[in-house]
Design a protein around this motif. Structure first.
Motif, PDB file in Angstrom:
ATOM      1  N   UNK A 137       0.919  -1.116  -0.772  1.00 51.35           N
ATOM      2  CA  UNK A 137       0.170   0.240  -0.246  1.00 51.35           C
ATOM      3  C   UNK A 137       0.590   0.761  -0.156  1.00 51.35           C
ATOM      4  N   UNK A 138       0.105   2.807  -0.377  1.00 49.03           N
ATOM      5  CA  UNK A 138       1.028   3.696  -0.350  1.00 49.03           C
ATOM      6  C   UNK A 138       2.245   3.896   1.110  1.00 49.03           C
ATOM      7  N   UNK A 139       1.231   4.038   1.751  1.00 45.23           N
ATOM      8  CA  UNK A 139       1.800   3.782   3.257  1.00 45.23           C
ATOM      9  C   UNK A 139       3.178   2.847   3.675  1.00 45.23           C
ATOM     10  N   UNK A 140       3.361   1.752   2.506  1.00 44.95           N
ATOM     11  CA  UNK A 140       4.536   0.699   2.700  1.00 44.95           C
ATOM     12  C   UNK A 140       4.050  -0.419   3.705  1.00 44.95           C
ATOM     13  N   UNK A 190     -11.142  -6.048  13.483  1.00 48.58           N
ATOM     14  CA  UNK A 190      -9.915  -5.054  12.801  1.00 48.58           C
ATOM     15  C   UNK A 190      -9.031  -4.289  13.062  1.00 48.58           C
ATOM     16  N   UNK A 191      -7.940  -3.884  12.185  1.00 43.59           N
ATOM     17  CA  UNK A 191      -6.842  -3.072  12.724  1.00 43.59           C
ATOM     18  C   UNK A 191      -6.804  -1.636  12.370  1.00 43.59           C
ATOM     19  N   UNK A 192      -5.936  -1.231  13.126  1.00 45.72           N
ATOM     20  CA  UNK A 192      -6.502   0.677  12.838  1.00 45.72           C
ATOM     21  C   UNK A 192      -4.605   0.527  12.445  1.00 45.72           C
ATOM     22  N   UNK A 193      -3.992   1.464  11.917  1.00 47.93           N
ATOM     23  CA  UNK A 193      -3.101   2.243  11.503  1.00 47.93           C
ATOM     24  C   UNK A 193      -2.676   3.406  11.088  1.00 47.93           C
ATOM     25  N   UNK A 194      -1.551   4.012  11.587  1.00 48.70           N
ATOM     26  CA  UNK A 194      -0.911   5.150  11.550  1.00 48.70           C
ATOM     27  C   UNK A 194      -0.515   5.637  10.097  1.00 48.70           C
ATOM     28  N   UNK A 195       0.025   6.185   9.407  1.00 54.02           N
ATOM     29  CA  UNK A 195       0.337   6.473   8.205  1.00 54.02           C
ATOM     30  C   UNK A 195       0.367   8.483   7.892  1.00 54.02           C
ATOM     31  N   UNK A 196       1.529   8.667   7.623  1.00 51.48           N
ATOM     32  CA  UNK A 196       2.435  10.115   6.858  1.00 51.48           C
ATOM     33  C   UNK A 196       1.459  10.781   5.561  1.00 51.48           C
ATOM     34  N   UNK A 197       1.121   9.129   4.708  1.00 48.20           N
ATOM     35  CA  UNK A 197       0.333   9.988   3.243  1.00 48.20           C
ATOM     36  C   UNK A 197      -1.212   9.456   3.389  1.00 48.20           C
ATOM     37  N   UNK A 198      -1.907   9.387   5.110  1.00 45.09           N
ATOM     38  CA  UNK A 198      -3.149   9.296   5.082  1.00 45.09           C
ATOM     39  C   UNK A 198      -4.571   9.069   3.442  1.00 45.09           C
ATOM     40  N   UNK A 199      -4.378  10.625   2.985  1.00 39.27           N
ATOM     41  CA  UNK A 199      -4.792   9.973   1.557  1.00 39.27           C
ATOM     42  C   UNK A 199      -4.636   9.699   0.573  1.00 39.27           C
ATOM     43  N   UNK A 200      -3.670   9.364   0.233  1.00 37.76           N
ATOM     44  CA  UNK A 200      -3.010   8.207  -0.547  1.00 37.76           C
ATOM     45  C   UNK A 200      -3.268   6.775  -0.332  1.00 37.76           C
ATOM     46  N   UNK A 201      -3.571   6.779   1.349  1.00 34.73           N
ATOM     47  CA  UNK A 201      -3.476   5.456   1.586  1.00 34.73           C
ATOM     48  C   UNK A 201      -5.048   4.998   1.012  1.00 34.73           C
ATOM     49  N   UNK A 364       8.343  14.218   2.502  1.00 32.32           N
ATOM     50  CA  UNK A 364       8.069  14.403   1.189  1.00 32.32           C
ATOM     51  C   UNK A 364       5.884  13.156   1.465  1.00 32.32           C
ATOM     52  N   UNK A 365       5.316  14.405   2.297  1.00 33.80           N
ATOM     53  CA  UNK A 365       3.730  13.331   2.733  1.00 33.80           C
ATOM     54  C   UNK A 365       3.237  14.666   3.099  1.00 33.80           C
ATOM     55  N   UNK A 366       1.901  14.113   3.803  1.00 37.26           N
ATOM     56  CA  UNK A 366       0.867  14.990   4.200  1.00 37.26           C
ATOM     57  C   UNK A 366       1.034  15.992   5.719  1.00 37.26           C
ATOM     58  N   UNK A 367       2.180  15.657   6.426  1.00 31.87           N
ATOM     59  CA  UNK A 367       2.412  16.232   8.188  1.00 31.87           C
ATOM     60  C   UNK A 367       2.949  17.505   7.652  1.00 31.87           C
ATOM     61  N   UNK A 368       2.592  18.362   7.734  1.00 30.28           N
ATOM     62  CA  UNK A 368       3.066  19.782   7.740  1.00 30.28           C
ATOM     63  C   UNK A 368       2.645  20.186   9.101  1.00 30.28           C
ATOM     64  N   UNK A 369       3.290  21.901  10.022  1.00 35.37           N
ATOM     65  CA  UNK A 369       3.204  22.269  10.935  1.00 35.37           C
ATOM     66  C   UNK A 369       1.884  22.322  11.344  1.00 35.37           C
ATOM     67  N   UNK A 370       1.362  22.488  10.528  1.00 38.00           N
ATOM     68  CA  UNK A 370      -0.464  23.127  10.556  1.00 38.00           C
ATOM     69  C   UNK A 370      -1.339  22.071  10.811  1.00 38.00           C
ATOM     70  N   UNK A 371      -0.868  20.567  10.459  1.00 36.84           N
ATOM     71  CA  UNK A 371      -1.517  19.170  10.770  1.00 36.84           C
ATOM     72  C   UNK A 371      -1.077  18.651  11.759  1.00 36.84           C
ATOM     73  N   UNK A 372       0.359  18.935  11.961  1.00 41.67           N
ATOM     74  CA  UNK A 372       0.634  18.215  13.734  1.00 41.67           C
ATOM     75  C   UNK A 372      -0.207  19.423  14.880  1.00 41.67           C
ATOM     76  N   UNK A 373       0.124  20.150  14.241  1.00 40.60           N
ATOM     77  CA  UNK A 373      -0.988  21.473  15.711  1.00 40.60           C
ATOM     78  C   UNK A 373      -1.835  20.811  15.796  1.00 40.60           C
ATOM     79  N   UNK A 374      -2.428  20.639  14.340  1.00 41.87           N
ATOM     80  CA  UNK A 374      -3.959  20.503  15.124  1.00 41.87           C
ATOM     81  C   UNK A 374      -3.758  18.663  15.500  1.00 41.87           C
ATOM     82  N   UNK A 375      -2.825  18.274  14.707  1.00 39.81           N
ATOM     83  CA  UNK A 375      -3.421  16.683  16.089  1.00 39.81           C
ATOM     84  C   UNK A 375      -3.029  16.604  17.250  1.00 39.81           C
ATOM     85  N   UNK A 376      -2.072  17.859  17.941  1.00 44.59           N
ATOM     86  CA  UNK A 376      -2.214  17.999  19.110  1.00 44.59           C
ATOM     87  C   UNK A 376      -2.401  18.008  19.920  1.00 44.59           C
TER      88      UNK A 376
END
Length: 381
Positions: A137-140, A190-201, A364-376
């Protein structure tokens, strides 16, 4: 009220608080593919590597698995339901999650999938035999799609307790004494996964495996940037399916979050939890009831720090139920139960987490400072 969806089917658009206060806004992700390659029917099993199979087997039995097969290098675990095993642990140098295996509806689906992805159909190394297509998958994550041969027979069940409700007295002249024993696993849920490329995955699982979204979560103030978590189910048409067979969320890391295994009822969860606690295992979070999916839940850590969930009484949706949309927050994780723990959230700082954040912000992924602050912010809301 209904409308025609992207694949031509009529779907419900009036939520009426069925499972979420909000539906999609105009132009947002539809939560399904127009023309998927195939439609998988369920998770088959999960694959792990661990250096100590003996220790893994002790925990597996304490958690409620049965052993389907055991060799010097592999441990196949199963539940009580008929079908395939639900986990394989192979002997390896380190403890790590390898990837999920999904079940194809028909043998011909594997040929169609192989042609579409440039892969090959080969023999599956599973008790009972079968065929498999290996993908990435796109996450590897290595993802297998399998069509199994011989099915394992059902095993004796842990029977649900007979309950009295108000004036409905089903149990008289009898006491309730659930035995202090392992929760008997019925099946993999079910299984839960974390990914840096959420939209692509997300799009890969919808387009390739024909899965559909039950619920989207988005970050506060960032809904216009799209969702950051999805609870994804199998498309079985009019046959209701688990609210989620796969869940994914955007994060600085790429990896396994937890997997969930169905047991009989709340007493099975609670008595099995007492059994685990007496044997020194660590509860991560529980007991409670989720919002997305509605499951009764209880989360534990195995000796290798992998998180596993006992669950019961989850939601079942047919394919005409549209995705719900809700803000991502810790308060939105449960209807009732103890406060969510830092261990469950993975919020405890560690050298690996710091490395993940630095790598994600540089990559090169979907995590940027705004996304990271939003997750926190979501983790503390």
């Amino acid at each position: 009220m209904s409308e025609t969806h992207v694949d031509g089917t009529a779907v419900k658009t009036a939520h009426q608080d069925l499972h979420s206060e909000q539906g999609a806004l105009r132009g947002e992700h539809p939560g399904r593919s127009r023309n998927p390659v195939i439609r998988v029917t369920d998770l088959a099993w999960l694959e792990f590597e661990k250096p100590d199979l003996e220790r893994a087997e002790v925990f597996a039995r304490d958690f409620g698995f049965q052993v389907a097969a055991r060799t010097e290098s592999e441990l196949w675990l199963r539940g009580t339901f008929a079908g395939s095993p639900c986990m394989v642990i192979r002997r390896g140098r380190t403890s790590r999650f390898i990837g999920p295996a999904f079940r194809a509806a028909e043998r011909a689906d594997l040929d169609r999938l192989a042609r579409a992805t440039g892969s090959a159909v080969r023999d599956a190394d599973v008790p009972g035999g079968g065929k498999v297509v290996d993908l990435l998958d796109p996450s590897g994550f290595p993802v297998r799609v399998v069509h199994c041969g011989e099915q394992l027979p059902a095993l004796p069940e842990q029977q649900p307790l007979l309950l009295n409700f108000g004036t409905d007295h089903r149990r008289t002249n009898a006491t309730q004494r659930p035995p202090r024993e392992p929760s008997r696993i019925q099946r993999l849920g079910h299984v839960v996964l974390e990914t840096r490329v959420f939209a692509r995955a997300l799009d890969w699982y919808l387009d390739t495996l024909g899965m559909i979204v039950s619920d989207f979560l988005f970050l506060d103030g960032q809904r216009d940037r799209g969702p950051t978590m999805a609870f994804i189910r199998c498309d079985l048409g009019s046959v209701p399916a688990d609210h989620h067979t796969l869940a994914m969320h955007l994060g600085p890391g790429t990896g396994y979050v937890h997997s969930a295994y169905q047991v009989t009822d709340l007493d099975s969860i609670a008595a099995g939890g007492e059994y685990l606690k007496e044997r020194g295992y660590k509860r991560s979070w529980g007991i409670g009831r989720h919002i997305q999916g509605s499951q009764l839940f209880d989360y534990w850590r195995d000796p290798d720090h992998f998180m596993l969930e006992h669950f019961a009484d989850g939601d079942l949706f047919s394919s005409d139920v549209e995705p719900g949309w809700a803000p991502m927050s810790t308060s939105g994780l449960a209807q009732w139960g103890p406060p969510v723990t830092r261990d469950f959230l993975g919020a405890s700082p560690s050298p690996q987490r710091v490395r993940d954040v630095i790598e994600a912000l540089r990559g090169d992924n979907e995590v940027d400072p705004a996304r990271l602050l939003g997750l926190l912010k979501a983790a503390n809301s």
